[in-house]
Design a protein around this motif. Sequence first.
Motif, PDB file in Angstrom:
ATOM      1  N   ILE A 116      49.977  31.760  25.885  1.00  0.00           N
ATOM      2  CA  ILE A 116      48.835  31.338  26.686  1.00  0.00           C
ATOM      3  C   ILE A 116      48.658  29.983  26.302  1.00  0.00           C
ATOM      4  O   ILE A 116      48.427  29.281  27.560  1.00  0.00           O
ATOM      5  CB  ILE A 116      47.537  32.344  25.931  1.00  0.00           C
ATOM      6  N   ASP A 117      48.682  29.321  25.359  1.00  0.00           N
ATOM      7  CA  ASP A 117      48.233  27.871  25.119  1.00  0.00           C
ATOM      8  C   ASP A 117      49.331  27.128  25.813  1.00  0.00           C
ATOM      9  O   ASP A 117      48.891  26.090  26.521  1.00  0.00           O
ATOM     10  CB  ASP A 117      48.426  27.450  23.583  1.00  0.00           C
ATOM     11  N   LYS A 145      41.788  40.306  21.538  1.00  0.00           N
ATOM     12  CA  LYS A 145      41.480  39.139  20.687  1.00  0.00           C
ATOM     13  C   LYS A 145      41.729  37.796  21.287  1.00  0.00           C
ATOM     14  O   LYS A 145      41.197  36.749  20.748  1.00  0.00           O
ATOM     15  CB  LYS A 145      42.670  39.431  19.354  1.00  0.00           C
ATOM     16  N   CYS A 146      42.885  37.749  22.172  1.00  0.00           N
ATOM     17  CA  CYS A 146      42.930  36.463  22.934  1.00  0.00           C
ATOM     18  C   CYS A 146      42.078  36.023  23.739  1.00  0.00           C
ATOM     19  O   CYS A 146      42.071  35.034  24.591  1.00  0.00           O
ATOM     20  CB  CYS A 146      44.503  36.452  23.394  1.00  0.00           C
ATOM     21  N   ARG A 164      45.375  45.908  34.171  1.00  0.00           N
ATOM     22  CA  ARG A 164      45.762  44.724  34.405  1.00  0.00           C
ATOM     23  C   ARG A 164      44.804  43.763  33.713  1.00  0.00           C
ATOM     24  O   ARG A 164      43.537  44.154  33.849  1.00  0.00           O
ATOM     25  CB  ARG A 164      45.507  44.431  35.987  1.00  0.00           C
ATOM     26  N   TRP A 165      45.201  42.887  33.038  1.00  0.00           N
ATOM     27  CA  TRP A 165      44.308  41.919  32.043  1.00  0.00           C
ATOM     28  C   TRP A 165      44.292  40.547  32.605  1.00  0.00           C
ATOM     29  O   TRP A 165      45.394  40.261  33.075  1.00  0.00           O
ATOM     30  CB  TRP A 165      44.694  41.983  30.619  1.00  0.00           C
ATOM     31  N   GLU A 166      43.110  39.739  32.580  1.00  0.00           N
ATOM     32  CA  GLU A 166      43.152  38.403  33.064  1.00  0.00           C
ATOM     33  C   GLU A 166      42.680  37.338  31.947  1.00  0.00           C
ATOM     34  O   GLU A 166      41.350  38.048  31.382  1.00  0.00           O
ATOM     35  CB  GLU A 166      42.426  38.190  34.225  1.00  0.00           C
ATOM     36  N   LEU A 167      42.934  36.324  32.102  1.00  0.00           N
ATOM     37  CA  LEU A 167      42.355  35.146  31.053  1.00  0.00           C
ATOM     38  C   LEU A 167      42.410  33.889  32.071  1.00  0.00           C
ATOM     39  O   LEU A 167      43.400  33.526  32.189  1.00  0.00           O
ATOM     40  CB  LEU A 167      43.024  35.078  29.691  1.00  0.00           C
TER      41      LEU A 167
END
Length: 172
Positions: A116-117, A145-146, A164-167
Motif C-alpha cells: 500500500i505504502d 487493520k490497513c 471488494r475492498w478499497e483504500l
Amino acid sequence: MLRTKNLKLIPCNAEILEAAITGDKQLAELLGVDVPDHWTEFGPMAFHYALDMLKVDTNPHPWLTYFPIHIQDNTLVGNGGYKGQPSADGIVEIGYEIAPKYRNLGLATEYAQALIDHAFRNPEVKMVMAHTLSHKNPSTTVLTKCGFTRKEEIFDPEDGLIWRWELKKPND
C-alpha cells in the motif's frame, strides 16, 4: 526492493518467476534463501500470470509480483504484489499470501502495508483495491487493520461471491 521491519520484498523478474514455476530448489538457489514446502497456495498459475504480464508489458515498473523474505530467517514466506499497473482512474489492486508456518505473526499486515505504502508513493495512484472471499477470514482482518473499507459483494466466475475492498489515498 522494498523493506519492512521483518521483511524484504524481492521484485520478481522473468528469471525469478520461471524459477518459481520450475521448482522450489531452483528458486532457493537463485534467491539464496530457504524455500519451505507449501510456501504458496496461489501456486504456479499466479506465476504464469505474472510472467505473461511481463512479456506483454516489457517496460520496467513497480507493479510486479514481490516475494517476501523473512529477514531474520532468510526464508521465503509468501507471495503477492500487484495485479498490474494503475488503471486510468488511478486504481491498483493488491494480493498477498503468507506461508502457514509464518501466519499469525503480523507478517501479512506488514506485507500488505508495504504494498500500500509503495503504491501511494506513486502520484498516479489514487486508490488501492483488494478482493477477499465473502466471509470474515484472515485477509479481511489484514485489510481492516490497513484501513480498507469493504465496498461490495460481487460474483466472480472462479471464486463465487467475493468482497471488494478499497483504500483511498490520504488527502485525495
